[in-house]
Structures are given as C-alpha cells and as structure tokens.
Design an enzyme around this catalytic site. Structure first.
Site, PDB file in Angstrom:
ATOM      1  N   TYR A   1       0.828  -1.211   0.000  1.00  0.00           N
ATOM      2  CA  TYR A   1       0.000   0.000   0.000  1.00  0.00           C
ATOM      3  C   TYR A   1       0.860   1.258   0.000  1.00  0.00           C
ATOM      4  O   TYR A   1       0.737   2.108   0.881  1.00  0.00           O
ATOM      5  CB  TYR A   1      -0.956  -0.007   1.196  1.00  0.00           C
ATOM      6  CG  TYR A   1      -1.973  -1.122   1.086  1.00  0.00           C
ATOM      7  CD1 TYR A   1      -3.144  -0.918   0.359  1.00  0.00           C
ATOM      8  CD2 TYR A   1      -1.741  -2.359   1.654  1.00  0.00           C
ATOM      9  CE1 TYR A   1      -4.070  -1.946   0.213  1.00  0.00           C
ATOM     10  CE2 TYR A   1      -2.662  -3.392   1.515  1.00  0.00           C
ATOM     11  CZ  TYR A   1      -3.819  -3.182   0.799  1.00  0.00           C
ATOM     12  OH  TYR A   1      -4.719  -4.192   0.653  1.00  0.00           O
ATOM     13  N   TYR A   8     -11.537  -8.569   6.634  1.00  0.00           N
ATOM     14  CA  TYR A   8     -10.385  -8.514   5.728  1.00  0.00           C
ATOM     15  C   TYR A   8     -10.003  -9.944   5.354  1.00  0.00           C
ATOM     16  O   TYR A   8      -9.796 -10.786   6.224  1.00  0.00           O
ATOM     17  CB  TYR A   8      -9.171  -7.809   6.362  1.00  0.00           C
ATOM     18  CG  TYR A   8      -7.986  -7.828   5.428  1.00  0.00           C
ATOM     19  CD1 TYR A   8      -7.929  -6.952   4.346  1.00  0.00           C
ATOM     20  CD2 TYR A   8      -6.966  -8.773   5.566  1.00  0.00           C
ATOM     21  CE1 TYR A   8      -6.871  -7.009   3.435  1.00  0.00           C
ATOM     22  CE2 TYR A   8      -5.910  -8.828   4.661  1.00  0.00           C
ATOM     23  CZ  TYR A   8      -5.872  -7.945   3.606  1.00  0.00           C
ATOM     24  OH  TYR A   8      -4.841  -8.001   2.699  1.00  0.00           O
ATOM     25  N   ASP A  68     -11.871 -17.985   8.005  1.00  0.00           N
ATOM     26  CA  ASP A  68     -10.547 -17.487   7.635  1.00  0.00           C
ATOM     27  C   ASP A  68      -9.733 -17.335   8.927  1.00  0.00           C
ATOM     28  O   ASP A  68      -9.860 -16.347   9.640  1.00  0.00           O
ATOM     29  CB  ASP A  68     -10.704 -16.162   6.881  1.00  0.00           C
ATOM     30  CG  ASP A  68      -9.363 -15.534   6.505  1.00  0.00           C
ATOM     31  OD1 ASP A  68      -8.319 -16.024   6.984  1.00  0.00           O
ATOM     32  OD2 ASP A  68      -9.370 -14.541   5.757  1.00  0.00           O
ATOM     33  N   LYS A  98      -0.130 -17.216   7.441  1.00  0.00           N
ATOM     34  CA  LYS A  98       0.656 -16.428   8.399  1.00  0.00           C
ATOM     35  C   LYS A  98       1.543 -17.265   9.326  1.00  0.00           C
ATOM     36  O   LYS A  98       2.635 -17.628   8.925  1.00  0.00           O
ATOM     37  CB  LYS A  98      -0.283 -15.474   9.146  1.00  0.00           C
ATOM     38  CG  LYS A  98      -0.774 -14.375   8.191  1.00  0.00           C
ATOM     39  CD  LYS A  98      -1.256 -13.116   8.871  1.00  0.00           C
ATOM     40  CE  LYS A  98      -1.317 -11.959   7.893  1.00  0.00           C
ATOM     41  NZ  LYS A  98      -2.663 -11.549   7.520  1.00  0.00           N
TER      42      LYS A  98
HETATM   43  C1  LIG Z   1      -3.246 -11.537   6.152  1.00  0.00           C
HETATM   44  C2  LIG Z   1      -4.607 -12.081   5.947  1.00  0.00           C
HETATM   45  C3  LIG Z   1      -5.011 -12.557   4.684  1.00  0.00           C
HETATM   46  C4  LIG Z   1      -4.131 -12.479   3.449  1.00  0.00           C
HETATM   47  O1  LIG Z   1      -2.982 -13.224   3.568  1.00  0.00           O
HETATM   48  P1  LIG Z   1      -1.718 -12.897   2.595  1.00  0.00           P
HETATM   49  O2  LIG Z   1      -0.712 -13.927   2.949  1.00  0.00           O
HETATM   50  O3  LIG Z   1      -1.295 -11.491   2.926  1.00  0.00           O
HETATM   51  O4  LIG Z   1      -2.194 -13.003   1.199  1.00  0.00           O
HETATM   52  C5  LIG Z   1      -6.284 -13.094   4.584  1.00  0.00           C
HETATM   53  N1  LIG Z   1      -7.109 -13.151   5.647  1.00  0.00           N
HETATM   54  C6  LIG Z   1      -6.744 -12.717   6.866  1.00  0.00           C
HETATM   55  C7  LIG Z   1      -7.685 -12.830   8.014  1.00  0.00           C
HETATM   56  C8  LIG Z   1      -5.486 -12.146   7.045  1.00  0.00           C
HETATM   57  O5  LIG Z   1      -5.139 -11.667   8.255  1.00  0.00           O
END
Ligand SMILES: *Cc1c(COP(=O)(O)O)cnc(C)c1O
Length: 430
Positions: free
Chosen positions: A21, A149, A250, A279
C-alpha cells in the site's frame, strides 16, 4: 556487483520497489534491516528494535530459531522444490496429517497454496464448485461481514469491507457480494441476541443464491482489529446449517494460538466446512497457506461436472515451506504456548491500561497475544513509527490503530518496554 551501502539500498528501494500500500511518486523511506534474532530486529545502523508485530502475526517463535533453521537446512539438502502434479513428498504428507489432526473435525482434506489471499481464493472456488456439482449453480454469492479482511486478490477483495476495502476502485470488475453488519456484540461483554438479527435476516433472505458465509472467527484483523463474541460465531454456524449454506472460517491471522485457543473457532466449539490457514503456519519463515475442507465438500466437488478441483499453483506444497511448518507446529505444541499467551494477555492488559486515560484514545482492547489501542483520529504512521523507534520498538500502526501481536516467546521485560513505549508515544500524541 559491490555491496551497496545502507543509503544506496534505500535509494534503490525508493526508486524501484513497491511496498505494501505504498506510493512510488511520494515514497516513504523504509528502514533497512540487516538481521533478526529472537524478538529483535537489527537495523543496518546497528540499532536493535523489539518486534511487536511478529512480522504481521507470523513469527510466533521469534527470528533465527535453531529448530526452524535446522528443519529448513535439512530439507534443503534433499530438495528445495519439486512440482506437486503427480509427485508427493514427506514434508507435505506430514504437514497435512498434522493439520487434519489439529483442526476441528470434520476438516479432512488439505489444499496447499502460497499465500493467505490465494488460500481464500481457493476456499471461495471450493464453495462455488461444490454448489455447481450439486446442480445448484445459482448458489454463487458470498455473504461477508463488514469490517472484514480476507486478502488483496480479486475474490478475496470482493469479501473485504465494502467501504474501507477497495470496492469502489474496482467496481464492475469485482464480484458483488452480500454484506452483513459487523458483529456488535464484543468479546468481553454479555451477549445480546439482537446482534445476530442482521446476519439471520441476510442469510434467510439470500440463502437460494448463497454459496457460503465467510468470516474471520472472533478477531476481525486488518479490517479494524475488533474482537467479537463466540455466541455470534456459533449462531453463524447454526444459521448456515439451517439454510444450507457453507461456512468458510478465515483463520489466517487467528490460527496457531494467537487468541489463546489453537484455532479461534474453538471459542465457539464450531467447525467450518472450509478453513483457511496461513501467516503463522511456517513460524514466519516461508510463505505457505492451506485451505482445509470436509469430505462432504471434497466429495461434492469431485462428483461434479469437472470431476476435479480446478486449481494448482506452481509452488504448491513447497517442501522447504512444509518442513519448516512441521517444525514450527512441533515447537508450538511442545511449548507451554497457552501459558505464554495467557501471560502476554495479562501483561498487555496491565501495560496498556494507562492509555485509557489519554484524551486521544477511543478504546483499548486485548485478547490473547493481541493488544490494540484505537485512537479517535487516524495517526501519522511515519511520525508515530519514528517516535516508537526512538523508544527501541518496532510497530506498524494503520488508520486509527496502534496495535501489537508479539512473538509468543517474548519475555516480560521486553513486553513492558513495548507497552511503555506505546503509552509514552500515545501520551505525546494526545
Ligand atoms: C493476512 C490475511 C489474509 C491475506 O494473507 P496474505 O498472505 O497477505 O495473502 C487473509 N485473511 C486474513 C484474516 C489475514 O489476516
């Protein structure tokens, strides 16, 4: 080529390299990091900073960890990479077995990909292909939560918050999804059943066109760092069941202990149909993500017209990444991670409490190893960062949020230095 000096690195960076960004016509100078060890980043000018970000939720065991280094170098001697079409290998098999064992039943099948956003694309594609194979292709929309997100690729963007996300920029290209209000019932407050009214109304109204509900369980991360009640998550699961809609959790940010449970779904005792992990999966060493699904979903997909799941990344299940993920999971499970996260939570609560008195502060909240100070106004990121660096700590605020999620191995005095720095800098802002 000769080794560039720090200022040459920064000049090259500003001229040629995109950062997350970031602008390239008005670039903000980046700090140059030379090495990292334990919970500390070492800048090229020699200054050491305590890392309160764990490199965006990832580095749960700290940097340069001997066990993780060993796992990756041992695998390197065997092979760095092989294609995953028609071939398999031990690191992938071991990792899949661990993930299936650790995540809630009936998650049983694992699709490996390279990043969190791609694992979300994969999850969405699974849901769409599932309903197509059931002869119900009209079930092709996602219901997502405001303030959510889920990543930066196109399907992932389409389920991010419609206002703070990038919907207006890509209008016409981005799939139009259905949104429900962000959960109003916060984690630590008595649950108000009225807080699920909008979710219930939207699911029942749109069920015939809904493939899945997608949400971040308990913690809405980059969309606002808000923590909501487990009852809301349980209600979402029940509503999906009642209305024949899949649930995608997610857990990319929350997975591997960050909230005090291994997976945040455990707060509500629920299991999604599809789960995304990323992550902290490799302890912050390599980029790797996984999408898990139940056999109901995988059977459904494979009985359909295509007969196969239509996805296959080049670097799928990279052996180095899978090896270090296996080592990271072992390290986590062998460690007293629950005690560590609980003690970080206590320290963050005590250490950040003084911020409540600052006039510029709107809210202070802590859950597990996540501490958030929400300001009343957006902060000047580079200014605040500079002041924090003067205090010896590395944080990366965004919007109105100054927040931290340290490695689980951080010692009490380092956490104190982090929270004291936040209290001081926030005091100066107010
Ligand atoms: C960071 C994140 C993503 C995206 O992951 P990237 O490895 O940056 O593509 C998707 N969902 C959540 C909840 C996240 O924290």
């Amino acid at each position: 080529m000769s080794t560039p000096t720090t200022s040459q690195i920064q000049a090259i960076d500003a001229q040629h390299i995109w950062h997350p960004y970031a602008s390239l016509t008005n670039p903000v100078s980046s700090y140059c990091v030379a090495s990292a060890n334990g919970v500390r980043l070492k800048l090229s000018d020699g200054q050491e900073l305590i890392d309160g970000m764990a490199s965006w939720w990832c580095t749960i065991h700290g940097y340069n960890h001997p066990a993780l280094n060993e796992a990756i170098t041992a695998q390197l001697e065997k092979m760095a990479h092989v294609m995953f079409g028609g071939l398999t290998h031990e690191p992938a098999a071991q990792l899949a077995q661990r993930l299936v064992a650790l995540t809630p039943e009936p998650l049983d099948k694992v699709f490996f990909s390279d990043s969190g956003s791609v694992s979300v694309e994969v999850a969405i594609k699974m849901a769409l292909q599932f309903w197509q194979s059931q002869g119900r292709p009209e079930k092709s929309k996602l219901l997502a939560l405001k303030n959510g997100y889920h990543g930066d690729t196109f399907a992932a963007m389409s389920v991010c918050d419609p206002d703070t996300g990038m919907h207006h920029l890509f209008k016409g290209t981005l799939a139009e999804q259905i949104f429900t209000e962000a959960p109003s019932c916060l984690f630590d407050t008595p649950f108000d059943p009225a807080s699920i009214a909008d979710l219930e109304a939207k699911i029942s109204a749109h069920a015939p066109e809904l493939a899945a509900v997608i949400l971040e369980p308990i913690v809405q991360g980059a969309g606002g760092m808000r923590f909501y009640a487990p009852e809301y998550l349980a209600a979402a699961r029940a509503l999906c069941n009642r209305h024949d809609v899949l649930l995608i959790a997610d857990e990319i940010a929350t997975g591997f202990g960050r909230t005090g449970k291994l997976f945040a779904c455990e707060w509500a005792g629920i299991s999604p149909d599809i789960m995304c992990l990323g992550k902290a999966l490799t302890g912050g060493y390599m980029t790797l993500a996984a999408t898990l699904c139940s056999e109901k979903v995988s059977d459904g997909i494979c009985q359909g017209e295509a007969g196969v799941f239509m996805h296959g990344p080049t670097f799928m299940a990279n052996p180095l990444a899978c090896s270090v993920a296996n080592a990271s999971i072992d390290l986590l499970l062998e460690s007293p991670w629950q005690e560590r996260v609980a003690s970080i939570e206590q320290q963050l609560k005590i250490g950040l409490a003084p911020c409540t008195n600052s006039p510029g502060v709107a809210d202070v909240r802590v859950l597990g190893a996540i501490g958030v100070v929400e300001m009343k106004k957006a902060v000047d990121v580079s200014g605040v960062q500079k002041s924090l660096i003067a205090e010896g700590v590395w944080l990366r605020p965004f919007g109105k949020l100054i927040y931290l999620m340290p490695p689980y191995i951080m010692e009490a005095r380092d956490i104190t230095q982090l929270t004291s720095a936040m209290v001081k800098v926030i005091g100066e802002l107010s």
